[in-house]
Design an enzyme around this catalytic site. Sequence first.
Site, PDB file in Angstrom:
ATOM      1  CG  ASN A  10      -2.655 -87.969 -44.787  1.00 50.49           C
ATOM      2  OD1 ASN A  10      -3.438 -88.094 -45.718  1.00 50.49           O
ATOM      3  ND2 ASN A  10      -1.484 -87.375 -44.913  1.00 50.49           N
ATOM      4  CE  LYS A  11     -11.313 -86.257 -43.562  1.00 54.68           C
ATOM      5  NZ  LYS A  11     -11.871 -84.924 -43.512  1.00 54.68           N
ATOM      6  CE  LYS A  13       0.926 -90.686 -44.200  1.00 54.82           C
ATOM      7  NZ  LYS A  13       1.503 -90.767 -42.862  1.00 54.82           N
ATOM      8  CG  ASP A  70       6.770 -91.165 -40.615  1.00 55.49           C
ATOM      9  OD1 ASP A  70       5.823 -90.491 -40.154  1.00 55.49           O
ATOM     10  OD2 ASP A  70       7.901 -90.685 -40.782  1.00 55.49           O
ATOM     11  CG  ASP A 156       0.163 -86.760 -54.720  1.00 55.79           C
ATOM     12  OD1 ASP A 156       1.304 -87.238 -54.585  1.00 55.79           O
ATOM     13  OD2 ASP A 156      -0.860 -87.339 -54.305  1.00 55.79           O
ATOM     14  CE  LYS A 176      -0.117 -90.844 -54.408  1.00 61.51           C
ATOM     15  NZ  LYS A 176      -0.508 -89.854 -53.407  1.00 61.51           N
ATOM     16  NE  ARG A 182       0.848 -93.800 -48.131  1.00 61.98           N
ATOM     17  CZ  ARG A 182       1.104 -92.628 -48.706  1.00 61.98           C
ATOM     18  NH1 ARG A 182       0.594 -92.311 -49.890  1.00 61.98           N
ATOM     19  NH2 ARG A 182       1.878 -91.754 -48.108  1.00 61.98           N
TER      20      ARG A 182
HETATM   21  P1  IMP Z   1       3.433 -88.214 -41.936  1.00 61.09           P
HETATM   22  O1  IMP Z   1       1.956 -88.228 -41.684  1.00 61.09           O
HETATM   23  O2  IMP Z   1       4.228 -87.668 -40.799  1.00 61.09           O
HETATM   24  O3  IMP Z   1       3.917 -89.538 -42.437  1.00 61.09           O
HETATM   25  O4  IMP Z   1       3.667 -87.162 -43.105  1.00 61.09           O
HETATM   26  C1  IMP Z   1       3.431 -87.496 -44.416  1.00 61.09           C
HETATM   27  C2  IMP Z   1       3.532 -86.232 -45.279  1.00 61.09           C
HETATM   28  O5  IMP Z   1       4.384 -86.515 -46.386  1.00 61.09           O
HETATM   29  C3  IMP Z   1       2.181 -85.853 -45.860  1.00 61.09           C
HETATM   30  O6  IMP Z   1       1.497 -84.906 -45.045  1.00 61.09           O
HETATM   31  C4  IMP Z   1       2.575 -85.247 -47.195  1.00 61.09           C
HETATM   32  O7  IMP Z   1       2.961 -83.917 -47.018  1.00 61.09           O
HETATM   33  C5  IMP Z   1       3.786 -86.059 -47.593  1.00 61.09           C
HETATM   34  N1  IMP Z   1       3.402 -87.243 -48.385  1.00 61.09           N
HETATM   35  C6  IMP Z   1       3.468 -88.549 -48.006  1.00 61.09           C
HETATM   36  N2  IMP Z   1       2.988 -89.362 -48.975  1.00 61.09           N
HETATM   37  C7  IMP Z   1       2.586 -88.537 -49.963  1.00 61.09           C
HETATM   38  C8  IMP Z   1       1.970 -88.797 -51.222  1.00 61.09           C
HETATM   39  O8  IMP Z   1       1.645 -89.937 -51.602  1.00 61.09           O
HETATM   40  N3  IMP Z   1       1.735 -87.713 -51.977  1.00 61.09           N
HETATM   41  C9  IMP Z   1       2.059 -86.436 -51.599  1.00 61.09           C
HETATM   42  N4  IMP Z   1       2.591 -86.147 -50.427  1.00 61.09           N
HETATM   43  C10 IMP Z   1       2.873 -87.194 -49.601  1.00 61.09           C
END
Ligand code: IMP
Length: 198
Positions: A10-11, A13, A70, A156, A176, A182
Amino acid sequence: MRTIILASKNKGKIKEIKELLDEYDLEIKSLFDYEEIPEIEETGITFHENAAIKAKTIGDLLNYPVIADDSGLIIDALDGRPGIYSARYAGEPTDDYQNNLKVLKEMESVDEDKRGARFVAVLAFYRPGEEVVFSEGYCEGEITFGERGKHGFGYDPIFIPKGYTKTMAELKDYEKNIISHRAQALHQFKVWLKEHGL
Ligand code: IMP
């Protein structure tokens, strides 16, 4: 310089975690550096379980220390959804725009004072052969009635952090990174690193 792997593709993250670990002399890699690794199935039913699955799978495969995040959005009026299903709420593959539309539609008739929500991030730090260490962070806020802003990622554009009028996507990256779930989780993790002389 020590190497650490972020167990993510996830770019958004990856960018945030790299910025938040900037003070350390680390070579930070992600799963984009290991394209041969197939997608890890997140079979857990909690953020902690899924973070641990990602961290241990990648750590044992690559034999490097790993950080896995996660995270997701918990909305009170939707009984906690999308929760651990945040990434794929509107279906596979992950589509932030469709996810936001789905949430906005489900929240259409929810009154202004009942739109409370929070972002959650659970980090799992795993060194092969050792126990997983967890840290977690939260960011309270509420869901908008429409999308606003271009920064950040995921939900967001439809999330206003408590005490703000702008959405998370209207805030600058550094803003942010002060208040996000995070950032809170990484802060806790940094305290642990310090306590353990790392
Ligand atoms: P994971 O990769 O299974 O942990 O899914 C995380 C998902 O939660 C992301 O694809 C977003 O949809 C949402 N998410 C997590 N952190 C954020 C953030 O900082 N901003 C907006 N959406 C977030």
